[in-house]
Motif scaffolding. Structure first.
Motif, PDB file in Angstrom:
ATOM      1  N   ALA A  24       0.825  -1.209   0.000  1.00 37.10           N
ATOM      2  CA  ALA A  24       0.000   0.000   0.000  1.00 37.10           C
ATOM      3  C   ALA A  24       0.860   1.260   0.000  1.00 37.10           C
ATOM      4  N   CYS A  25       2.127   1.184   0.434  1.00 37.90           N
ATOM      5  CA  CYS A  25       3.003   2.351   0.545  1.00 37.90           C
ATOM      6  C   CYS A  25       4.109   2.276  -0.498  1.00 37.90           C
ATOM      7  N   ASP A  26       4.602   3.461  -0.869  1.00 39.87           N
ATOM      8  CA  ASP A  26       5.800   3.490  -1.680  1.00 39.87           C
ATOM      9  C   ASP A  26       6.956   2.975  -0.858  1.00 39.87           C
ATOM     10  N   GLU A  27       8.094   2.889  -1.421  1.00 38.11           N
ATOM     11  CA  GLU A  27       9.229   2.370  -0.656  1.00 38.11           C
ATOM     12  C   GLU A  27       9.534   3.233   0.544  1.00 38.11           C
ATOM     13  N   ILE A  28       9.458   4.555   0.434  1.00 39.48           N
ATOM     14  CA  ILE A  28       9.684   5.462   1.553  1.00 39.48           C
ATOM     15  C   ILE A  28       8.556   6.466   1.567  1.00 39.48           C
ATOM     16  N   CYS A  29       7.896   6.570   2.768  1.00 38.21           N
ATOM     17  CA  CYS A  29       6.818   7.556   2.913  1.00 38.21           C
ATOM     18  C   CYS A  29       7.419   8.941   3.048  1.00 38.21           C
ATOM     19  N   PRO A  30       6.743   9.975   2.558  1.00 36.92           N
ATOM     20  CA  PRO A  30       7.255  11.344   2.675  1.00 36.92           C
ATOM     21  C   PRO A  30       7.259  11.827   4.125  1.00 36.92           C
ATOM     22  N   LEU A  31       7.973  12.919   4.364  1.00 34.10           N
ATOM     23  CA  LEU A  31       8.107  13.438   5.734  1.00 34.10           C
ATOM     24  C   LEU A  31       6.770  13.902   6.307  1.00 34.10           C
ATOM     25  N   ASP A  32       5.892  14.402   5.494  1.00 30.25           N
ATOM     26  CA  ASP A  32       4.606  14.858   6.023  1.00 30.25           C
ATOM     27  C   ASP A  32       3.665  13.700   6.293  1.00 30.25           C
ATOM     28  N   LYS A  33       3.980  12.540   5.768  1.00 33.77           N
ATOM     29  CA  LYS A  33       3.189  11.342   6.044  1.00 33.77           C
ATOM     30  C   LYS A  33       4.167  10.196   6.303  1.00 33.77           C
ATOM     31  N   PRO A  34       4.783  10.196   7.518  1.00 36.29           N
ATOM     32  CA  PRO A  34       5.919   9.285   7.738  1.00 36.29           C
ATOM     33  C   PRO A  34       5.530   7.853   8.059  1.00 36.29           C
ATOM     34  N   CYS A  36       3.561   4.214   7.559  1.00 36.62           N
ATOM     35  CA  CYS A  36       2.964   3.349   6.543  1.00 36.62           C
ATOM     36  C   CYS A  36       1.898   2.494   7.173  1.00 36.62           C
ATOM     37  N   SER A  37       0.702   2.459   6.588  1.00 35.65           N
ATOM     38  CA  SER A  37      -0.405   1.659   7.105  1.00 35.65           C
ATOM     39  C   SER A  37      -1.029   0.900   5.952  1.00 35.65           C
ATOM     40  N   ASP A  38      -2.036   0.095   6.234  1.00 33.91           N
ATOM     41  CA  ASP A  38      -2.696  -0.638   5.170  1.00 33.91           C
ATOM     42  C   ASP A  38      -3.502   0.287   4.269  1.00 33.91           C
ATOM     43  N   ALA A  39      -3.635   1.540   4.713  1.00 36.91           N
ATOM     44  CA  ALA A  39      -4.324   2.534   3.882  1.00 36.91           C
ATOM     45  C   ALA A  39      -3.335   3.411   3.144  1.00 36.91           C
ATOM     46  N   GLY A  40      -2.036   3.117   3.305  1.00 38.80           N
ATOM     47  CA  GLY A  40      -1.006   3.915   2.664  1.00 38.80           C
ATOM     48  C   GLY A  40      -0.270   4.757   3.686  1.00 38.80           C
ATOM     49  N   CYS A  56       2.627   1.786  11.049  1.00 34.19           N
ATOM     50  CA  CYS A  56       1.517   1.921  12.011  1.00 34.19           C
ATOM     51  C   CYS A  56       0.767   0.605  11.964  1.00 34.19           C
ATOM     52  N   VAL A  57       0.877  -0.181  13.080  1.00 35.93           N
ATOM     53  CA  VAL A  57       0.352  -1.541  13.090  1.00 35.93           C
ATOM     54  C   VAL A  57      -0.713  -1.687  14.168  1.00 35.93           C
ATOM     55  N   GLY A  58      -1.475  -2.758  14.083  1.00 36.42           N
ATOM     56  CA  GLY A  58      -2.522  -3.017  15.078  1.00 36.42           C
ATOM     57  C   GLY A  58      -2.053  -3.861  16.250  1.00 36.42           C
ATOM     58  N   ASP A  59      -0.804  -4.428  16.199  1.00 33.26           N
ATOM     59  CA  ASP A  59      -0.317  -5.316  17.259  1.00 33.26           C
ATOM     60  C   ASP A  59       1.208  -5.350  17.198  1.00 33.26           C
ATOM     61  N   CYS A  60       1.836  -5.144  18.404  1.00 40.20           N
ATOM     62  CA  CYS A  60       3.301  -5.232  18.481  1.00 40.20           C
ATOM     63  C   CYS A  60       3.775  -6.678  18.555  1.00 40.20           C
ATOM     64  N   ARG A  61       2.848  -7.636  18.561  1.00 36.51           N
ATOM     65  CA  ARG A  61       3.149  -9.067  18.648  1.00 36.51           C
ATOM     66  C   ARG A  61       4.009  -9.367  19.870  1.00 36.51           C
ATOM     67  N   ASN A  62       5.181  -9.946  19.750  1.00 35.95           N
ATOM     68  CA  ASN A  62       6.002 -10.335  20.917  1.00 35.95           C
ATOM     69  C   ASN A  62       6.864  -9.199  21.455  1.00 35.95           C
ATOM     70  N   MET A  63       6.701  -8.028  20.885  1.00 35.13           N
ATOM     71  CA  MET A  63       7.467  -6.882  21.358  1.00 35.13           C
ATOM     72  C   MET A  63       6.728  -6.197  22.524  1.00 35.13           C
ATOM     73  N   PHE A  64       7.393  -5.199  23.120  1.00 41.13           N
ATOM     74  CA  PHE A  64       6.811  -4.461  24.231  1.00 41.13           C
ATOM     75  C   PHE A  64       6.343  -3.105  23.758  1.00 41.13           C
ATOM     76  N   VAL A  65       5.406  -2.507  24.537  1.00 38.47           N
ATOM     77  CA  VAL A  65       4.792  -1.238  24.142  1.00 38.47           C
ATOM     78  C   VAL A  65       5.144  -0.176  25.177  1.00 38.47           C
ATOM     79  N   THR A  66       5.699   0.961  24.731  1.00 37.81           N
ATOM     80  CA  THR A  66       6.010   2.055  25.651  1.00 37.81           C
ATOM     81  C   THR A  66       4.784   2.908  25.909  1.00 37.81           C
ATOM     82  N   GLU A  67       4.968   3.953  26.743  1.00 36.32           N
ATOM     83  CA  GLU A  67       3.844   4.818  27.093  1.00 36.32           C
ATOM     84  C   GLU A  67       3.289   5.544  25.862  1.00 36.32           C
ATOM     85  N   ASN A  68       4.133   5.829  24.853  1.00 29.97           N
ATOM     86  CA  ASN A  68       3.663   6.527  23.634  1.00 29.97           C
ATOM     87  C   ASN A  68       3.305   5.559  22.514  1.00 29.97           C
ATOM     88  N   ARG A  69       2.998   4.296  22.877  1.00 36.39           N
ATOM     89  CA  ARG A  69       2.506   3.264  21.961  1.00 36.39           C
ATOM     90  C   ARG A  69       3.539   2.900  20.891  1.00 36.39           C
TER      91      ARG A  69
END
Length: 439
Positions: A24-34, A36-40, A56-69
């Motif tokens: 859904a995303c180009d190889e590198i997202c621009p700075l104003d839209k940094p 990448c999601s399933d919507a681009g 931007c994902v819906g689950d960190c899986r086996n990783m940990f989540v900080t206070e700022n997600r």
């Protein structure tokens, strides 16, 4: 079979979703839209999504989540993971969020924040679950978490410790020594008092001979004396004196200064059949102190006339006392006169007359006299205003007697006439009428 097919469908869906995000995303997202999601590419990764690198994902899986997600491989310093059940669409997963774990109902176990320590790890030190307490905090204070018993590590128990556990009272089969519960008292404090180990029994109790025994408050008949808080059969030579204290007979090396010694006993007062000389009770006063005097304990001869409880020997009687058979008395017996400060059976030849003198003490003009007493004395001549009858000085002659100059006679002398007279006699503002017969 159904379960296998469902799992395969779920895995294919995830692959498809991942492929969709990638594609859904180009190889590198621009700075104003940094991100990448399933919507681009998007400018912000809002809740409930997480930031994983530039995705931007819906689950960190086996990783940990900080206070700022943000998804991280491990939690930052001084933070710990706490698992929370989450759900995205129809899929449930565990969120491992990094938190400070500082709430009162939160505890740390292997860098994980939990609400209750696991079994065999329910000893808590500084909010960490431990298998046992550290050396600096060896005692365990019981607490309950979610109806499960845990223990806080403390350096000192509030009251008592029993085998490392803090308790309010020792069990029935143990004794208290300091702040610990023991099976037996130590040799330094071998005596029991109210189930507490002590080094010696408090007065007036005596120490027992056996260890872990209670204090004795009355010695047995075969050991009736007390020596250094222990019952003994007899007092030793270095403490052969005995004194009564708190219902016990105690062995001592010397009597107290206010006590009297009698038959190796220290007494508050000498027995009635004895007298005191230099704080010793003897049967008779010595020649150097030949007079006996009844006194109250703590007083000297002649200073107190009430509550006299024992007799002391003195060199001489006090000025306010008289001598009666080598004893100092405050008054002579009734009918016995005083001569030269001594109570006498009869008056001497050179002082043959009895005179009943009135002694008034503590007198004032308005209140009168506090004490009036009569003193029968032997004198050489009756006062001028008195009359002599049978060697007694009298204010008036008795009935059926006659006045003959300053004597009272039972009949008039030869050649003297009878006369009837009446006079008033004043004394201290009072008067009385005297009727008599003179001649």
């Amino acid at each position: 079979m159904y379960f296998i097919i469902t799992c395969m469908v779920f895995k294919l869906s995830l692959i498809f979703l991942a492929a969709k995000i990638i594609f859904a995303c180009d190889e590198i997202c621009p700075l104003d839209k940094p991100y990448c999601s399933d919507a681009g590419c998007i400018s912000d990764c809002p809740e409930p999504f997480y930031i994983n690198g530039s995705d931007c994902v819906g689950d960190c899986r086996n990783m940990f989540v900080t206070e700022n997600r943000t998804c991280v491989d491990s939690c930052p310093n001084n933070t710990y993971s706490k698992e929370t059940l989450k759900q995205v669409y129809a899929t449930q997963y565990l969120e491992r969020k990094c938190i400070t774990c500082s709430n009162e109902d939160e505890y740390i176990m292997n860098n994980t924040c939990v609400n209750m320590c696991p079994e065999k790890w329910r000893t808590i030190d500084q909010n960490h679950c431990k298998s046992d307490c550290p050396g600096g905090k060896p005692f365990k204070l019981k607490k309950t978490i979610s109806n499960i018993i845990h223990f806080d590590c403390v350096s000192k128990c509030p009251r008592l410790e029993d085998n490392g556990i803090c308790v309010d009272t020792c069990s029935t089969n143990k004794v208290m020594f300091g702040s610990s519960c023991l099976i037996n008292c130590p040799s330094s404090d071998p005596i029991l008092k109210s189930n507490e180990c002590i080094s010696e029994c408090p007065s007036p109790a005596m120490s027992p001979e056996r260890l872990n025994s209670t204090c004795i408050y009355q010695c047995p008949a075969d050991k009736p004396f007390v020596l250094i808080n222990r019952c003994v059969s007899q007092c030793p030579g270095e403490a052969k004196l005995k004194m009564y204290k708190d219902g016990a007979t105690i062995c001592v090396d010397k009597c107290q200064e206010v006590d009297y010694r009698h038959n190796d006993f220290c007494l508050n007062t000498c027995p009635d059949s004895t007298v005191s000389v230099n704080n010793s009770c003897v049967h008779a006063c010595p020649r150097t102190r030949s007079f006996s005097c009844k006194v109250k304990n703590g007083h000297i001869c002649g200073t107190n006339q009430k509550e006299l409880d024992h007799t002391v020997c003195v060199h001489t009687c006090s000025e306010n006392m008289y001598i009666l058979n080598s004893s100092c008395v405050y008054t002579c017996p009734y009918g016995m006169p005083v001569f030269n400060k001594e109570c006498s059976d009869i008056c001497p030849v050179d002082n043959p007359y009895l005179y009943n003198r009135t002694v008034m003490e503590g007198c004032s003009e308005y209140d009168g006299c506090k004490n009036v007493r009569y003193l029968l004395k032997c004198i050489g001549k009756c006062p001028d205003d008195s009359y002599v009858y049978n060697n007694v000085c009298m204010n008036v002659c008795p009935n059926n007697t006659f006045y003959n100059d300053y004597t009272c006679v039972e009949q008039c002398p030869h050649l003297k006439n009878l006369t009837q007279s009446s006079s008033l006699t004043f004394h201290l503002g009072r008067y009385k009428d005297i009727n008599g017969i003179q001649f």
